[in-house]
Motif scaffolding. Structure first.
Motif, mmCIF file in Angstrom:
data_model
loop_
_atom_site.group_PDB
_atom_site.id
_atom_site.type_symbol
_atom_site.label_atom_id
_atom_site.label_comp_id
_atom_site.label_asym_id
_atom_site.label_seq_id
_atom_site.Cartn_x
_atom_site.Cartn_y
_atom_site.Cartn_z
ATOM 1 N N GLU A 129 0.824 -1.210 0.000
ATOM 2 C CA GLU A 129 0.000 0.000 0.000
ATOM 3 C C GLU A 129 0.859 1.261 0.000
ATOM 4 O O GLU A 129 0.499 2.269 -0.597
ATOM 5 C CB GLU A 129 -0.999 0.017 1.161
ATOM 6 C CG GLU A 129 -0.396 -0.147 2.524
ATOM 7 C CD GLU A 129 -0.417 -1.584 3.022
ATOM 8 O OE1 GLU A 129 -0.418 -1.751 4.246
ATOM 9 O OE2 GLU A 129 -0.426 -2.522 2.213
ATOM 10 N N ASN A 130 2.027 1.215 0.637
ATOM 11 C CA ASN A 130 2.930 2.369 0.604
ATOM 12 C C ASN A 130 3.534 2.557 -0.782
ATOM 13 O O ASN A 130 3.787 3.687 -1.200
ATOM 14 C CB ASN A 130 4.027 2.233 1.653
ATOM 15 C CG ASN A 130 3.481 2.394 3.059
ATOM 16 O OD1 ASN A 130 2.459 3.029 3.261
ATOM 17 N ND2 ASN A 130 4.145 1.792 4.017
ATOM 18 N N ILE A 155 0.763 4.360 -2.698
ATOM 19 C CA ILE A 155 0.674 5.748 -2.246
ATOM 20 C C ILE A 155 1.856 6.550 -2.783
ATOM 21 O O ILE A 155 1.694 7.672 -3.272
ATOM 22 C CB ILE A 155 0.588 5.808 -0.709
ATOM 23 C CG1 ILE A 155 -0.757 5.257 -0.244
ATOM 24 C CG2 ILE A 155 0.784 7.236 -0.214
ATOM 25 C CD1 ILE A 155 -0.842 4.995 1.248
ATOM 26 N N HIS A 170 1.590 9.754 -5.329
ATOM 27 C CA HIS A 170 2.213 11.038 -5.009
ATOM 28 C C HIS A 170 3.223 11.443 -6.080
ATOM 29 O O HIS A 170 3.293 12.609 -6.475
ATOM 30 C CB HIS A 170 2.899 10.977 -3.646
ATOM 31 C CG HIS A 170 1.950 10.913 -2.509
ATOM 32 N ND1 HIS A 170 2.349 10.593 -1.230
ATOM 33 C CD2 HIS A 170 0.609 11.121 -2.428
ATOM 34 C CE1 HIS A 170 1.312 10.610 -0.425
ATOM 35 N NE2 HIS A 170 0.240 10.923 -1.126
ATOM 36 N N LEU A 189 -6.970 4.104 -0.959
ATOM 37 C CA LEU A 189 -6.114 4.432 -2.097
ATOM 38 C C LEU A 189 -6.849 5.311 -3.098
ATOM 39 O O LEU A 189 -6.282 6.261 -3.623
ATOM 40 C CB LEU A 189 -5.623 3.155 -2.772
ATOM 41 C CG LEU A 189 -4.589 2.367 -1.974
ATOM 42 C CD1 LEU A 189 -4.335 1.024 -2.637
ATOM 43 C CD2 LEU A 189 -3.310 3.139 -1.825
ATOM 44 N N GLU A 212 -6.963 8.761 -1.681
ATOM 45 C CA GLU A 212 -5.669 9.416 -1.867
ATOM 46 C C GLU A 212 -5.505 9.862 -3.325
ATOM 47 O O GLU A 212 -5.071 10.960 -3.611
ATOM 48 C CB GLU A 212 -4.549 8.449 -1.479
ATOM 49 C CG GLU A 212 -3.170 9.022 -1.584
ATOM 50 C CD GLU A 212 -2.841 9.976 -0.453
ATOM 51 O OE1 GLU A 212 -2.029 10.883 -0.697
ATOM 52 O OE2 GLU A 212 -3.382 9.825 0.639
#
Length: 96
Positions: free
Chosen positions: A42-43, A46, A50, A88, A91
């Motif tokens: 998940e990071n 993300i 970004h 997600l 985000e």
């Protein structure tokens, strides 16, 4: 894009390891770096969202990228990964 790991020195001589996400645009060479507590999938998503956002991808492209990577993750990991899909997309779309 890739992960690296660095040791961070905290107060009182303590140290801990953090994950460093790095992504470079192959067209212009722009670099994006972000630190996370770990290198969980998940990071990764993300960090990619970004990075694409910082590099100027349109919202439509971000939604497409999110959809492709989330569906890939669900196929690879299974339904237990569906719990963070809304986070997600939030985000990706800039939802609070």
């Amino acid at each position: 894009m890739d992960w690296g790991f660095v040791n961070v020195e905290a107060g009182a001589g303590d140290s801990y390891k953090v994950a460093c996400f790095a992504m470079i645009c192959h067209h212009c060479g722009e670099r994006y770096i972000e630190f996370f507590p770990n290198a969980k999938r998940e990071n990764l998503f993300i960090g990619m969202i970004h990075a694409f956002n910082r590099m100027g991808s349109s919202r439509r492209n971000l939604i497409l990228i999110c959809t492709i990577y989330i569906l890939t993750a669900v196929l690879l990991v299974g339904s237990k990964y569906l719990s963070c899909v809304n986070d997600l997309y939030g985000e990706c779309l800039g939802w609070e």
